[in-house]
Design a protein around this motif. Structure first.
Motif, PDB file in Angstrom:
ATOM      1  N   LEU A 166       0.830  -1.201   0.000  1.00 53.97           N
ATOM      2  CA  LEU A 166       0.000   0.000   0.000  1.00 53.97           C
ATOM      3  C   LEU A 166       0.870   1.258   0.000  1.00 53.97           C
ATOM      4  CD1 LEU A 166      -2.737   1.337   0.124  1.00 53.97           C
ATOM      5  CD2 LEU A 166      -2.764   0.933   2.594  1.00 53.97           C
ATOM      6  N   LEU A 167       1.930   1.242   0.802  1.00 53.50           N
ATOM      7  CA  LEU A 167       2.846   2.372   0.824  1.00 53.50           C
ATOM      8  C   LEU A 167       3.520   2.561  -0.537  1.00 53.50           C
ATOM      9  CD1 LEU A 167       4.410   4.624   2.234  1.00 53.50           C
ATOM     10  CD2 LEU A 167       5.995   2.892   3.102  1.00 53.50           C
ATOM     11  N   ALA A 168       3.904   1.452  -1.171  1.00 50.75           N
ATOM     12  CA  ALA A 168       4.551   1.538  -2.487  1.00 50.75           C
ATOM     13  C   ALA A 168       3.610   2.151  -3.518  1.00 50.75           C
ATOM     14  CB  ALA A 168       5.000   0.146  -2.935  1.00 50.75           C
ATOM     15  N   ARG A 169       2.334   1.793  -3.459  1.00 50.13           N
ATOM     16  CA  ARG A 169       1.356   2.369  -4.383  1.00 50.13           C
ATOM     17  C   ARG A 169       1.199   3.874  -4.147  1.00 50.13           C
ATOM     18  NH1 ARG A 169      -3.644  -1.412  -3.228  1.00 50.13           N
ATOM     19  NH2 ARG A 169      -4.727   0.174  -4.459  1.00 50.13           N
ATOM     20  N   GLN A 170       1.194   4.279  -2.881  1.00 52.90           N
ATOM     21  CA  GLN A 170       1.090   5.707  -2.599  1.00 52.90           C
ATOM     22  C   GLN A 170       2.340   6.452  -3.068  1.00 52.90           C
ATOM     23  OE1 GLN A 170      -0.328   7.224   1.075  1.00 52.90           O
ATOM     24  NE2 GLN A 170      -2.342   6.326   0.761  1.00 52.90           N
ATOM     25  N   ARG A 171       3.500   5.838  -2.873  1.00 50.54           N
ATOM     26  CA  ARG A 171       4.750   6.470  -3.326  1.00 50.54           C
ATOM     27  C   ARG A 171       4.733   6.663  -4.849  1.00 50.54           C
ATOM     28  NH1 ARG A 171       8.408   7.368   0.344  1.00 50.54           N
ATOM     29  NH2 ARG A 171       8.886   5.932   2.048  1.00 50.54           N
ATOM     30  N   ALA A 172       4.303   5.626  -5.566  1.00 50.87           N
ATOM     31  CA  ALA A 172       4.262   5.713  -7.025  1.00 50.87           C
ATOM     32  C   ALA A 172       3.300   6.808  -7.466  1.00 50.87           C
ATOM     33  CB  ALA A 172       3.857   4.364  -7.614  1.00 50.87           C
ATOM     34  N   SER A 173       2.170   6.913  -6.790  1.00 51.51           N
ATOM     35  CA  SER A 173       1.197   7.949  -7.129  1.00 51.51           C
ATOM     36  C   SER A 173       1.764   9.331  -6.833  1.00 51.51           C
ATOM     37  CB  SER A 173      -0.099   7.729  -6.345  1.00 51.51           C
ATOM     38  OG  SER A 173      -1.043   8.735  -6.624  1.00 51.51           O
ATOM     39  N   TYR A 174       2.462   9.455  -5.717  1.00 48.00           N
ATOM     40  CA  TYR A 174       3.069  10.742  -5.387  1.00 48.00           C
ATOM     41  C   TYR A 174       4.117  11.147  -6.422  1.00 48.00           C
ATOM     42  CZ  TYR A 174       6.344  14.017  -3.349  1.00 48.00           C
ATOM     43  OH  TYR A 174       7.193  15.082  -3.178  1.00 48.00           O
ATOM     44  N   ARG A 175       4.949  10.198  -6.831  1.00 46.55           N
ATOM     45  CA  ARG A 175       6.009  10.517  -7.791  1.00 46.55           C
ATOM     46  C   ARG A 175       5.444  10.998  -9.133  1.00 46.55           C
ATOM     47  NH1 ARG A 175       8.315   5.334  -6.301  1.00 46.55           N
ATOM     48  NH2 ARG A 175       9.768   5.604  -4.551  1.00 46.55           N
ATOM     49  N   ALA A 176       4.253  10.543  -9.460  1.00 43.66           N
ATOM     50  CA  ALA A 176       3.637  10.968 -10.715  1.00 43.66           C
ATOM     51  C   ALA A 176       3.234  12.448 -10.675  1.00 43.66           C
ATOM     52  CB  ALA A 176       2.407  10.108 -11.015  1.00 43.66           C
ATOM     53  N   ASN A 177       3.091  13.007  -9.461  1.00 48.81           N
ATOM     54  CA  ASN A 177       2.727  14.422  -9.313  1.00 48.81           C
ATOM     55  C   ASN A 177       3.336  14.934  -8.009  1.00 48.81           C
ATOM     56  OD1 ASN A 177       1.561  16.952  -9.539  1.00 48.81           O
ATOM     57  ND2 ASN A 177      -0.477  16.281  -8.890  1.00 48.81           N
ATOM     58  N   PRO A 178       4.664  15.130  -7.994  1.00 47.26           N
ATOM     59  CA  PRO A 178       5.348  15.425  -6.736  1.00 47.26           C
ATOM     60  C   PRO A 178       5.189  16.849  -6.235  1.00 47.26           C
ATOM     61  CG  PRO A 178       6.923  15.396  -8.527  1.00 47.26           C
ATOM     62  CD  PRO A 178       5.611  14.971  -9.112  1.00 47.26           C
ATOM     63  N   MET A 179       4.647  17.746  -7.034  1.00 47.77           N
ATOM     64  CA  MET A 179       4.437  19.123  -6.594  1.00 47.77           C
ATOM     65  C   MET A 179       3.064  19.588  -7.037  1.00 47.77           C
ATOM     66  SD  MET A 179       5.753  21.614  -4.844  1.00 47.77           S
ATOM     67  CE  MET A 179       7.550  21.773  -4.809  1.00 47.77           C
ATOM     68  N   PRO A 180       1.996  19.071  -6.398  1.00 47.54           N
ATOM     69  CA  PRO A 180       0.648  19.458  -6.812  1.00 47.54           C
ATOM     70  C   PRO A 180       0.422  20.956  -6.630  1.00 47.54           C
ATOM     71  CG  PRO A 180       0.603  18.241  -4.742  1.00 47.54           C
ATOM     72  CD  PRO A 180       1.982  18.128  -5.271  1.00 47.54           C
ATOM     73  N   SER A 181      -0.385  21.511  -7.503  1.00 44.46           N
ATOM     74  CA  SER A 181      -0.664  22.945  -7.478  1.00 44.46           C
ATOM     75  C   SER A 181      -1.528  23.294  -6.270  1.00 44.46           C
ATOM     76  CB  SER A 181      -1.385  23.360  -8.753  1.00 44.46           C
ATOM     77  OG  SER A 181      -2.687  22.782  -8.786  1.00 44.46           O
ATOM     78  N   ALA A 182      -1.619  24.585  -6.001  1.00 45.89           N
ATOM     79  CA  ALA A 182      -2.480  25.042  -4.910  1.00 45.89           C
ATOM     80  C   ALA A 182      -3.933  24.643  -5.168  1.00 45.89           C
ATOM     81  CB  ALA A 182      -2.352  26.556  -4.748  1.00 45.89           C
ATOM     82  N   ASP A 183      -4.373  24.730  -6.407  1.00 44.62           N
ATOM     83  CA  ASP A 183      -5.759  24.365  -6.723  1.00 44.62           C
ATOM     84  C   ASP A 183      -6.010  22.881  -6.476  1.00 44.62           C
ATOM     85  OD1 ASP A 183      -6.453  26.929  -7.397  1.00 44.62           O
ATOM     86  OD2 ASP A 183      -6.146  26.655  -9.554  1.00 44.62           O
ATOM     87  N   GLU A 184      -5.034  22.028  -6.813  1.00 50.26           N
ATOM     88  CA  GLU A 184      -5.197  20.595  -6.565  1.00 50.26           C
ATOM     89  C   GLU A 184      -5.286  20.307  -5.070  1.00 50.26           C
ATOM     90  OE1 GLU A 184      -2.915  18.144  -9.993  1.00 50.26           O
ATOM     91  OE2 GLU A 184      -1.661  19.609  -8.946  1.00 50.26           O
ATOM     92  N   ARG A 185      -4.491  20.983  -4.291  1.00 52.55           N
ATOM     93  CA  ARG A 185      -4.526  20.778  -2.842  1.00 52.55           C
ATOM     94  C   ARG A 185      -5.837  21.283  -2.245  1.00 52.55           C
ATOM     95  NH1 ARG A 185       1.753  22.244  -1.084  1.00 52.55           N
ATOM     96  NH2 ARG A 185       2.691  21.623  -3.067  1.00 52.55           N
ATOM     97  N   LYS A 186      -6.278  22.445  -2.697  1.00 56.08           N
ATOM     98  CA  LYS A 186      -7.548  22.984  -2.216  1.00 56.08           C
ATOM     99  C   LYS A 186      -8.708  22.067  -2.585  1.00 56.08           C
ATOM    100  CE  LYS A 186      -6.102  27.835  -2.367  1.00 56.08           C
ATOM    101  NZ  LYS A 186      -6.301  29.153  -3.027  1.00 56.08           N
ATOM    102  N   ALA A 187      -8.629  21.437  -3.738  1.00 54.32           N
ATOM    103  CA  ALA A 187      -9.690  20.516  -4.153  1.00 54.32           C
ATOM    104  C   ALA A 187      -9.776  19.329  -3.201  1.00 54.32           C
ATOM    105  CB  ALA A 187      -9.438  20.046  -5.584  1.00 54.32           C
ATOM    106  N   LYS A 188      -8.623  18.803  -2.774  1.00 49.58           N
ATOM    107  CA  LYS A 188      -8.636  17.692  -1.820  1.00 49.58           C
ATOM    108  C   LYS A 188      -9.192  18.140  -0.471  1.00 49.58           C
ATOM    109  CE  LYS A 188      -5.063  14.624  -3.649  1.00 49.58           C
ATOM    110  NZ  LYS A 188      -3.804  13.893  -3.360  1.00 49.58           N
TER     111      LYS A 188
END
Length: 478
Positions: free
Chosen positions: A21-43
């Protein structure tokens, strides 16, 4: 419960499954390692909508786990606290994300220095039982604001709340973004051994040591929120009845099961009996009865009831005087407990060594403020310290000559509700912060960045040394 949640809520989830599960989260993070402010606000908006949509079911679950829990307290301390925190983070994270300009020494010019705040990656959040919603989703909101993914280990002491939160999180977020893990001590131990990019643990210091030890194997940075014995000193210039009223409110909140609840109180010599009478009056005004009173919360489990009773009886056997605030006998089938006032205590008693985490309040007399300060300083550094009094010199003495995670004057616990203040302990009461901008920084890497243009001023300092280099160094050093 849907299958996405069920896969990660079994009691015997393996270390391999957690690692996957951690490996899957790491892979997902690496695909977008610096999300924009709008992406963070959406979450954050998704998180807020989730809390509001399921708040009644979540409060029902928490009340069932406690056997009785005040709905108004849950709305005030958990729901409202979360909503306000999410709004605070959403409003400010764009500003916090901007690179910060830093100064350059003369010999490094021309150039540009700045700090950028980069998400750490995947954060592990370990949650206690006392405020299971706030202490799961508050850190989560801060981690999301900083651009991270997160895995949450919920407490086994709140099985209904933990299972429901796993379900609603799975409905709201993908497992690669945010997920909940449930299970007992073995699962908690495996969770703390994962190579997260950061772990935030809230709970007892005895467990925090194990978490920190496990994290050290991976050199994982850890934030520990551990609580402790938060003292109160009532000054001679503060109205005694008003102090008793304010302290009774905060100590009664969640039946004293709060990490920053007043743990013991110093009152001026000769005023102990008056304070006890004022405290009893305040409690019986707030709670005319305990049985079947929906305003009053119960103790989380029989084990904690027995722990509290054992400490009280040990103190009584050692000479302490124990007085209930009311003669009522609770007979409603819940774990609601009559608060107890305890006097004639000393540090040898477990009641005065360990965080009480229940509706028991030791009261001591003091002759002068320095005596109270010396007693506080002889123990572990607390998570919070409260002083009731208007004398500025006394307030400054408290600030300068004691150490604690936070200080509140003429009130208690409310500093936790100030989103713009950092929250965290010191020494035995914890390390690190996760509220305010300090929380954003906790879950970020402040990365130093230096930009140099085509023109290279450093060439004046290249070897062979002597001549021009000596002149430049002489000028700079002078």
């Amino acid at each position: 419960m849907n299958t996405a949640t069920q896969a990660f809520t079994t009691e015997d989830i393996s270390a391999e499954a957690l690692g996957d599960l951690l490996a899957r989260q790491r892979a997902s993070y690496r695909a977008n390692p610096m999300p924009s402010a709008d992406e963070r606000k959406a979450k954050l908006a998704l998180l807020k909508e989730m809390v509001l949509r399921h708040k009644d079911a979540l409060m029902d679950a928490m009340s069932a786990d406690f056997s009785a829990r005040s709905r108004h307290e849950m709305q005030l301390a958990e729901i409202l606290g979360l909503i306000e925190m999410i709004g605070y983070l959403s409003k400010r994270l764009g500003k916090w994300m901007k690179p910060e300009r830093r100064s350059l020494a003369l010999h490094l010019l021309p150039g540009k220095a700045q700090v950028i705040y980069q998400p750490l990656g995947v954060v592990g959040i370990m949650v206690p039982f006392n405020y299971p919603l706030l202490l799961a989703l508050g850190p989560l909101a801060t981690a999301l604001a900083a651009g991270n993914h997160a895995m949450i280990k919920m407490p086994e002491a709140t099985p209904r709340t933990s299972a429901l939160l796993a379900e609603v999180i799975a409905e709201t977020f993908t497992p690669e973004s945010v997920t909940v893990v449930n299970g007992g001590p073995a699962v908690a131990a495996r969770f703390s051994e994962l190579p997260f990019d950061h772990i935030l643990f809230t709970g007892a210091g005895s467990i925090g040591k194990h978490v920190m030890r496990a994290a050290a194997e991976n050199l994982t940075p850890v934030t520990l929120e551990l609580g402790g014995k938060s003292p109160v000193v009532v000054g001679p210039d503060f109205p005694l009845e008003e102090a008793a009223r304010r302290l009774c409110y905060s100590k009664s909140m969640n039946a004293g099961q709060t990490c920053v609840a007043p743990d013991y109180i110093f009152v001026p010599e000769g005023q102990v009996d008056a304070f006890k009478a004022a405290y009893k009056k305040a409690f019986n005004t707030f709670y005319p009865k305990i049985s079947d009173n929906s305003d009053y919360t119960a103790i989380i489990s029989e084990r904690h009831q027995s722990r509290i009773a054992g400490w009280v009886e040990q103190a009584r056997a050692a000479g302490a005087q124990v007085e209930p605030v009311t003669d009522e006998q609770v007979d409603d089938g819940t774990r609601r407990q009559v608060p107890l006032l305890v006097t004639n205590v000393d540090r040898s008693m477990t009641l005065m060594q360990e965080e009480i985490f229940g509706p028991v309040l030791p009261i001591m007399a003091y002759k002068n403020l320095q005596e109270a300060v010396d007693y506080i300083n002889e123990g572990d550094r607390p998570l919070a310290l409260y002083y009731f009094g208007f004398n500025k010199a006394h307030q400054q003495l408290i600030l300068n000559f004691t150490h604690s995670g936070g200080v509140v004057f003429n009130e208690s616990m409310l500093h936790v509700a100030v989103d713009d203040l950092p929250f965290g302990g010191v020494g035995a009461s914890g390390m690190g912060h996760y509220h305010g901008k300090e929380g954003f920084i906790t879950f970020s890497k402040p990365k130093a960045v230096l930009y140099k243009p085509k023109f290279n001023g450093m060439k004046m300092l290249y070897p062979p040394y002597g001549g021009l280099v000596d002149k430049v160094l002489g000028f700079l050093i002078r």
